[in-house]
Each structure stands twice: as structure tokens, then as C-alpha cells.
Design an enzyme around this catalytic site. Structure first.
Site, short mmCIF file in Angstrom:
data_model
loop_
_atom_site.label_atom_id
_atom_site.label_comp_id
_atom_site.label_asym_id
_atom_site.label_seq_id
_atom_site.Cartn_x
_atom_site.Cartn_y
_atom_site.Cartn_z
N CYS A 2 63.43 44.02 32.27
CA CYS A 2 64.90 44.17 32.86
C CYS A 2 65.50 42.93 31.99
O CYS A 2 65.30 41.75 32.42
CB CYS A 2 64.97 43.95 34.16
SG CYS A 2 66.64 43.90 34.73
N ARG B 57 65.38 51.89 33.47
CA ARG B 57 64.54 53.01 33.65
C ARG B 57 64.60 54.00 32.57
O ARG B 57 64.42 55.18 32.69
CB ARG B 57 65.20 53.74 35.03
CG ARG B 57 65.35 53.00 36.22
CD ARG B 57 65.51 53.69 37.31
NE ARG B 57 66.79 54.42 37.44
CZ ARG B 57 67.95 53.94 37.70
NH1 ARG B 57 68.12 52.53 37.67
NH2 ARG B 57 69.10 54.54 37.66
N THR C 203 73.96 53.28 40.41
CA THR C 203 73.01 53.38 39.45
C THR C 203 72.50 54.79 38.91
O THR C 203 72.32 54.92 37.72
CB THR C 203 71.94 52.24 39.37
OG1 THR C 203 70.94 52.37 38.53
CG2 THR C 203 71.07 52.94 40.90
N ASP D 283 65.76 58.75 35.86
CA ASP D 283 64.52 57.97 35.29
C ASP D 283 63.83 58.52 34.27
O ASP D 283 63.17 59.60 34.34
CB ASP D 283 63.58 57.76 36.53
CG ASP D 283 62.58 56.60 36.40
OD1 ASP D 283 62.24 56.36 35.49
OD2 ASP D 283 62.23 56.09 37.60
N ARG E 213 61.42 56.92 32.25
CA ARG E 213 60.06 56.21 31.91
C ARG E 213 58.91 56.82 32.09
O ARG E 213 58.78 58.09 32.74
CB ARG E 213 60.09 55.10 33.16
CG ARG E 213 61.12 53.87 33.02
CD ARG E 213 61.04 52.99 34.20
NE ARG E 213 61.19 53.45 35.52
CZ ARG E 213 61.30 52.83 36.60
NH1 ARG E 213 60.95 51.41 36.66
NH2 ARG E 213 61.79 53.47 37.89
#
Length: 252
Positions: free
Chosen positions: A105, A146, A166, A178, A180
Site C-alpha cells: 500500500c 487489491r 472502495t 479483489d 489479488r
């Protein structure tokens, strides 16, 4: 001649600290351990640092370590992201070890942004691991926002300032909530430790990703804190829409 001999000896010592993990799509090169004294809450804590690089096999031909070293000056790795892991204690053999899969981040970890709790989670998990006596913090460099990247995250922040949460902001930009992937990190984890681990997370998706990969995850430890008016809505959204745990239970 002496200088050349010293150079060759040094390179051979370096190559001894590079592990290769071959898999279907290519090879993971893991370099380390490297001694890393870290300033943590006014004290110097000693970690062992590893970094890894994914190389795709060309025409099913594996790249040797010598070939890899020769290609590095022309690879422009600074233009891409490489992940790494901080290891504390006897991570390989300790009966009980903690791990944290920490998504990079830029705003929270580096600038100390209060829009999220990432910077707090980074430092707190390092503290938890060192106090526990054995563990590893995986710093996943391709997980910004993410998984959408830093530029897209900046756009998502602008959308959040227009009133979206978000999750809605990511989806408005055409991303999933998401994006990831933990495959690389799990591969490195299995290389460094075969025994059970306890995962530091509030995120059930991380827990599922490790468990479904066959990694031996024996439990979960929550990581809450640094909640303020700046990140409260962000945290509530993660609990309500992404099912993040609070105190061991998902919010209904």
C-alpha cells in the site's frame, strides 16, 4: 587476475544463496537470506530478508542462474515490481510460526495515509511476529489497490471522494472487488517452511487461498487497530461487502 578470482568467488557465494523452484509456467528464483536490521518501535530487530523473481520458461527451456545473472543488467527490473519476505527466528523448524500476507500500500505503508489501516497492519504484524519468536511477513508488491495497481488506485480514490465506497470504486473502473493472486507467495512459503503456520489476517479470502493451495494453515489471528474517522467507512465496507472478520466472526 587476483581481482577476477575474487569476483568469481563472490558470484559463486551469491549463487549459493539463490534457490530455484520450478513449476508449470516457469521458475521462481528466491534470493536470501540477507541480514536486515529493522527499526521497530524504537528498537532494532533483526530479520532475514528474501526476495523472489518469476521467470517464464521460453520454449520449455529453464533459465540457469548464470543465465539469469547475465540478463539482469538488461531486464529493467526497476520498471516492474518484485515481492519479498521478512523472516524472523527459526521459521523453517519452529513448532509454531505466524505469517502475514501483506499487500503493498504505497499511500499507507510509505506516506502513512489514514484512509486505510495498511501502515498500521504492516508494523503491527512485524511486531507480532518478532514477539512470537518465529514467523514471516510476505510483502506482495503486485497487490496495490487489491491488485489494480497504483494509478488505478488513485482513480478509485477520486471516485471514493465522489461518494462511492472502495468496492464500488474498483467495480466502476471495470475491476473486480479483489484481483489479488497469492500463487507466487504460497510457492515461496512452501519452499521456506513445511510445518503449519498461523495466518495474521481479517480477510477470509487470504485464509481460503492458503488452505485451498494445500498450505498447512493451522489457525488465524486477527489484526485490528488504528481505526479513525478517516478509515471507518473503508473498514466497515470491507466487513460488510468483503466478509472481513471482526473479532473472529464475519459481520452479518
Amino acid at each position: 587476475m587476483i581481482i577476477e578470482t575474487v569476483k568469481n568467488h563472490s558470484l559463486n557465494r551469491i549463487k549459493e544463496k539463490v534457490q530455484t523452484v520450478h513449476h508449470g509456467e516457469g521458475t521462481t528464483y528466491i534470493v536470501g537470506p540477507i541480514k536486515l536490521p529493522v527499526q521497530l518501535e524504537g528498537e532494532t530487530v533483526f530479520f532475514k530478508w528474501y526476495s523472489w523473481l518469476e521467470v517464464q520458461n521460453a520454449e520449455e527451456k529453464e533459465v540457469s542462474i548464470d543465465e539469469l545473472l547475465n540478463k539482469l543488467p538488461h531486464a529493467n527490473l526497476a520498471n516492474s515490481q518484485q515481492s519479498s519476505v521478512l523472516v524472523y527466528g527459526d521459521f523453517e523448524h519452529a513448532e509454531d510460526a505466524l505469517i502475514r500476507m501483506h499487500s503493498i500500500c504505497h499511500t499507507g505503508d510509505i506516506f502513512g495515509s489514514k484512509r486505510c489501516d495498511c501502515g498500521f497492519q504492516l508494523k503491527q504484524s512485524m511486531k507480532m511476529i518478532s514477539e512470537h519468536g518465529a514467523g514471516a511477513l510476505f510483502y506482495l508488491a503486485n497487490h496495490e489497490g487489491r491488485g489494480i495497481g497504483l494509478f488505478s488506485k488513485a482513480l478509485a480514490y477520486l471516485l471514493q471522494e465522489e461518494g462511492l465506497d472502495t468496492v464500488e470504486a474498483n467495480e466502476q473502473l471495470g475491476f473486480s472487488d479483489d484481483s489479488r493472486n497469492y500463487e507466487e507467495a504460497i510457492r515461496v512459503l512452501k519452499t521456506l517452511r513445511k510445518l503449519p503456520v498461523t495466518l495474521i489476517t481479517n480477510n477470509p479470502n487470504k485464509l481460503k487461498a492458503l488452505q485451498s493451495s494445500g498450505a498447512d494453515v493451522s489457525g488465524r489471528m486477527p489484526l485490528w487497530g488504528d481505526i479513525s474517522n478517516y478509515n471507518r467507512h473503508y473498514l466497515e465496507t470491507k466487513m460488510k461487502k468483503a466478509g472481513h472478520f471482526e473479532g473472529g466472526y464475519p459481520i452479518e
